[in-house]
Motif scaffolding. Structure first.
Motif, PDB file in Angstrom:
ATOM      1  N   LYS A  35     -51.478 -59.130 -12.272  1.00 11.51           N
ATOM      2  CA  LYS A  35     -50.595 -57.960 -12.146  1.00 11.51           C
ATOM      3  C   LYS A  35     -49.937 -57.568 -13.462  1.00 11.51           C
ATOM      4  N   MET A  36     -49.736 -58.557 -14.342  1.00  7.72           N
ATOM      5  CA  MET A  36     -48.986 -58.239 -15.564  1.00  7.72           C
ATOM      6  C   MET A  36     -49.870 -58.106 -16.810  1.00  7.72           C
ATOM      7  N   ILE A  37     -51.183 -58.306 -16.674  1.00  8.63           N
ATOM      8  CA  ILE A  37     -52.047 -58.299 -17.870  1.00  8.63           C
ATOM      9  C   ILE A  37     -52.828 -56.987 -18.024  1.00  8.63           C
ATOM     10  N   LYS A  38     -52.861 -56.502 -19.273  1.00 10.16           N
ATOM     11  CA  LYS A  38     -53.740 -55.375 -19.628  1.00 10.16           C
ATOM     12  C   LYS A  38     -54.688 -55.869 -20.714  1.00 10.16           C
ATOM     13  N   PHE A  39     -55.838 -55.237 -20.858  1.00 15.58           N
ATOM     14  CA  PHE A  39     -56.790 -55.684 -21.865  1.00 15.58           C
ATOM     15  C   PHE A  39     -57.100 -54.592 -22.885  1.00 15.58           C
ATOM     16  N   VAL A  40     -57.168 -54.986 -24.152  1.00 14.15           N
ATOM     17  CA  VAL A  40     -57.718 -54.091 -25.168  1.00 14.15           C
ATOM     18  C   VAL A  40     -58.760 -54.893 -25.954  1.00 14.15           C
ATOM     19  N   TYR A  41     -59.635 -54.173 -26.648  1.00 13.11           N
ATOM     20  CA  TYR A  41     -60.739 -54.851 -27.329  1.00 13.11           C
ATOM     21  C   TYR A  41     -60.626 -54.792 -28.851  1.00 13.11           C
ATOM     22  N   GLN A  42     -60.934 -55.920 -29.475  1.00 14.34           N
ATOM     23  CA  GLN A  42     -61.115 -55.992 -30.924  1.00 14.34           C
ATOM     24  C   GLN A  42     -62.478 -56.656 -31.111  1.00 14.34           C
ATOM     25  N   ASN A  43     -63.510 -55.832 -31.323  1.00 11.88           N
ATOM     26  CA  ASN A  43     -64.851 -56.423 -31.342  1.00 11.88           C
ATOM     27  C   ASN A  43     -65.273 -56.973 -32.696  1.00 11.88           C
TER      28      ASN A  43
ATOM     29  N   LEU B 234     -61.400 -58.729 -37.647  1.00  5.59           N
ATOM     30  CA  LEU B 234     -60.854 -58.227 -38.915  1.00  5.59           C
ATOM     31  C   LEU B 234     -59.447 -58.737 -39.209  1.00  5.59           C
ATOM     32  N   GLY B 235     -58.975 -59.688 -38.409  1.00  2.94           N
ATOM     33  CA  GLY B 235     -57.669 -60.286 -38.697  1.00  2.94           C
ATOM     34  C   GLY B 235     -56.611 -59.975 -37.646  1.00  2.94           C
ATOM     35  N   THR B 236     -55.525 -60.742 -37.719  1.00  2.00           N
ATOM     36  CA  THR B 236     -54.448 -60.606 -36.722  1.00  2.00           C
ATOM     37  C   THR B 236     -53.771 -59.239 -36.796  1.00  2.00           C
ATOM     38  N   GLY B 237     -53.637 -58.717 -38.007  1.00  2.82           N
ATOM     39  CA  GLY B 237     -53.004 -57.403 -38.166  1.00  2.82           C
ATOM     40  C   GLY B 237     -53.820 -56.333 -37.460  1.00  2.82           C
ATOM     41  N   ASP B 238     -55.126 -56.411 -37.614  1.00  2.00           N
ATOM     42  CA  ASP B 238     -56.024 -55.452 -36.950  1.00  2.00           C
ATOM     43  C   ASP B 238     -55.934 -55.597 -35.434  1.00  2.00           C
ATOM     44  N   ALA B 239     -55.814 -56.846 -34.960  1.00  2.00           N
ATOM     45  CA  ALA B 239     -55.671 -57.088 -33.510  1.00  2.00           C
ATOM     46  C   ALA B 239     -54.393 -56.421 -32.994  1.00  2.00           C
TER      47      ALA B 239
ATOM     48  N   GLN C 292     -42.382 -56.500 -23.328  1.00  2.00           N
ATOM     49  CA  GLN C 292     -43.833 -56.518 -23.537  1.00  2.00           C
ATOM     50  C   GLN C 292     -44.232 -57.601 -24.534  1.00  2.00           C
ATOM     51  N   ALA C 293     -45.366 -58.253 -24.236  1.00  2.00           N
ATOM     52  CA  ALA C 293     -45.894 -59.247 -25.170  1.00  2.00           C
ATOM     53  C   ALA C 293     -47.359 -58.953 -25.430  1.00  2.00           C
ATOM     54  N   ILE C 294     -47.811 -59.316 -26.622  1.00  2.00           N
ATOM     55  CA  ILE C 294     -49.241 -59.175 -26.919  1.00  2.00           C
ATOM     56  C   ILE C 294     -49.792 -60.544 -27.329  1.00  2.00           C
ATOM     57  N   ILE C 295     -51.054 -60.777 -26.976  1.00  2.00           N
ATOM     58  CA  ILE C 295     -51.679 -62.069 -27.297  1.00  2.00           C
ATOM     59  C   ILE C 295     -53.073 -61.822 -27.890  1.00  2.00           C
ATOM     60  N   PRO C 296     -53.244 -62.051 -29.195  1.00  2.00           N
ATOM     61  CA  PRO C 296     -54.577 -61.889 -29.788  1.00  2.00           C
ATOM     62  C   PRO C 296     -55.507 -63.012 -29.306  1.00  2.00           C
ATOM     63  N   LEU C 297     -56.621 -62.623 -28.707  1.00  2.00           N
ATOM     64  CA  LEU C 297     -57.543 -63.610 -28.132  1.00  2.00           C
ATOM     65  C   LEU C 297     -58.980 -63.374 -28.583  1.00  2.00           C
ATOM     66  N   ALA C 298     -59.146 -62.556 -29.616  1.00  2.00           N
ATOM     67  CA  ALA C 298     -60.507 -62.217 -30.029  1.00  2.00           C
ATOM     68  C   ALA C 298     -61.022 -63.152 -31.123  1.00  2.00           C
ATOM     69  N   GLY C 299     -60.215 -64.141 -31.505  1.00  2.00           N
ATOM     70  CA  GLY C 299     -60.608 -65.073 -32.569  1.00  2.00           C
ATOM     71  C   GLY C 299     -61.896 -65.807 -32.227  1.00  2.00           C
ATOM     72  N   LEU C 300     -62.639 -66.188 -33.276  1.00  2.00           N
ATOM     73  CA  LEU C 300     -63.960 -66.791 -33.058  1.00  2.00           C
ATOM     74  C   LEU C 300     -63.872 -68.262 -32.650  1.00  2.00           C
ATOM     75  N   GLY C 301     -62.774 -68.902 -32.973  1.00  2.00           N
ATOM     76  CA  GLY C 301     -62.600 -70.310 -32.578  1.00  2.00           C
ATOM     77  C   GLY C 301     -63.521 -71.263 -33.319  1.00  2.00           C
ATOM     78  N   THR C 302     -63.785 -70.973 -34.599  1.00  2.00           N
ATOM     79  CA  THR C 302     -64.761 -71.791 -35.341  1.00  2.00           C
ATOM     80  C   THR C 302     -64.327 -73.264 -35.477  1.00  2.00           C
TER      81      THR C 302
ATOM     82  N   LYS D 248     -65.824 -58.432 -26.807  1.00  2.00           N
ATOM     83  CA  LYS D 248     -66.910 -58.478 -25.809  1.00  2.00           C
ATOM     84  C   LYS D 248     -67.337 -59.917 -25.567  1.00  2.00           C
ATOM     85  N   LYS D 249     -67.317 -60.702 -26.650  1.00  2.00           N
ATOM     86  CA  LYS D 249     -67.746 -62.106 -26.545  1.00  2.00           C
ATOM     87  C   LYS D 249     -66.774 -62.946 -25.716  1.00  2.00           C
ATOM     88  N   LYS D 250     -65.540 -62.464 -25.573  1.00  2.00           N
ATOM     89  CA  LYS D 250     -64.538 -63.245 -24.834  1.00  2.00           C
ATOM     90  C   LYS D 250     -64.275 -62.651 -23.447  1.00  2.00           C
ATOM     91  N   LYS D 251     -65.267 -61.933 -22.910  1.00  2.00           N
ATOM     92  CA  LYS D 251     -65.093 -61.287 -21.602  1.00  2.00           C
ATOM     93  C   LYS D 251     -64.778 -62.281 -20.491  1.00  2.00           C
TER      94      LYS D 251
END
Ligand code: G1P
Length: 271
Positions: free
Chosen positions: A96-104, A107-112, A4-14, A57-60
């Motif tokens: 087929k291999m991706i699942k989604f969870v939300y970090q709205n 609050l940081g990578t640890g929170d993700a 299993q792998a996780i990828i944090p993608l909720a960053g704002l990209g400032t 939500k912003k990265k839908k």
């Protein structure tokens, strides 16, 4: 085995504003393909079977890219274009291999990471930070081998310019296990140049133990008010959990800044 792998993608990209005010930086094309596809291919080649995307939500738009296939279906019916069919099959393979969870809230990578808790089934999992592309050698695949060999957590390591030290998590290292691998005694999030224990930086590939969730659940915000994964890792090291810094062979490309992003396309086109 790490499956299993996780990828944090909720960053704002400032660092990529103004583009990121309307678009997800992970979908920006690097030499013609969304950056995230390079990361997914690295996972697949490393034997990963399930990838958990942490979006907001912003990265839908990222979910739409992999899940909304009505457009493909319509076009494929109308035009029998083999290129489009091939692209669609590629998307289906990823889907087929991706699942989604939300970090709205950012609050940081640890929170993700904490948001993925209910999905992680094995004792160890892989995390990839999508801004960090590593080409010419599959860093995740090698790190999985290192993990198997030494039965420890593993993180990617790179010697960086002294000037850039305050941009990274920085290691203090102890015993060398072999030419490329060394035990970590400390990891500090974005230290000042003078307080940094070395110039070896954390790059976005981590093999983490499931135990880290227990740390993250209790963790107070650190630098900049964020929950840093680095702080949870330090806490595990303090409890004698083994962490190895792996000096990877591939070429590192920073796709989180405009300069790095442009350079990445050129480097990949060359390779
Ligand atoms: C994150 C980590 C940092 C690491 C870096 C690698 O920082 O917190 O320890 O060195 O990724 O890219 P960020 O890029 O989110 O500021």
């Amino acid at each position: 085995m790490i499956k299993q792998a996780i990828i944090p993608l909720a960053g704002l990209g400032t660092r990529l504003l103004p583009l990121t005010s309307v678009f997800a930086k992970e979908l920006l094309p690097i030499n013609g393909r969304p950056g995230i596809e390079y990361i997914l291919d690295e996972c697949i080649e490393a034997g990963i079977k399930e990838v958990i995307f942490i979006i907001s939500k912003k990265k839908k738009i990222i979910k739409d890219y992999f899940y909304k296939d009505s457009f493909y279906k319509k076009i494929i019916k109308k035009k029998k274009d083999p290129r489009i069919l091939k692209e669609y099959q590629k998307i289906l393979k990823y889907k087929k291999m991706i699942k989604f969870v939300y970090q709205n809230k950012p609050l940081g990578t640890g929170d993700a990471v904490l948001k993925t808790k209910k999905f992680i089934t094995d004792n160890f999992f892989l995390m990839l930070l999508p801004d960090d592309l590593i080409i010419k050698n599959n860093c995740s695949k090698t790190m999985i081998k290192v993990h198997k060999r030494y039965k420890a957590s593993v993180m990617a390591s790179l010697s960086v310019n002294k000037k850039s030290i305050p941009r990274w998590g920085i290691y203090k290292l102890s015993k060398k296990l072999d030419k490329k691998n060394q035990f970590i005694t400390d990891v500090v999030e974005k230290p000042t140049i003078n307080s940094a224990p070395s110039n070896k930086a954390v790059i976005g590939r981590y093999i983490l133990p499931k135990k880290i969730f227990l740390k993250l659940q209790k963790q107070k915000p650190g630098k900049g008010g964020e929950i840093h994964i680095t702080d949870a890792i330090q806490s595990l090291i303090n409890d004698n959990e083994k962490f190895i810094a792996h000096s990877f062979l591939g070429k590192y490309l920073d796709c989180g800044s405009m300069h790095g992003y442009i350079k990445s396309s050129m480097e990949i086109a060359k390779s």
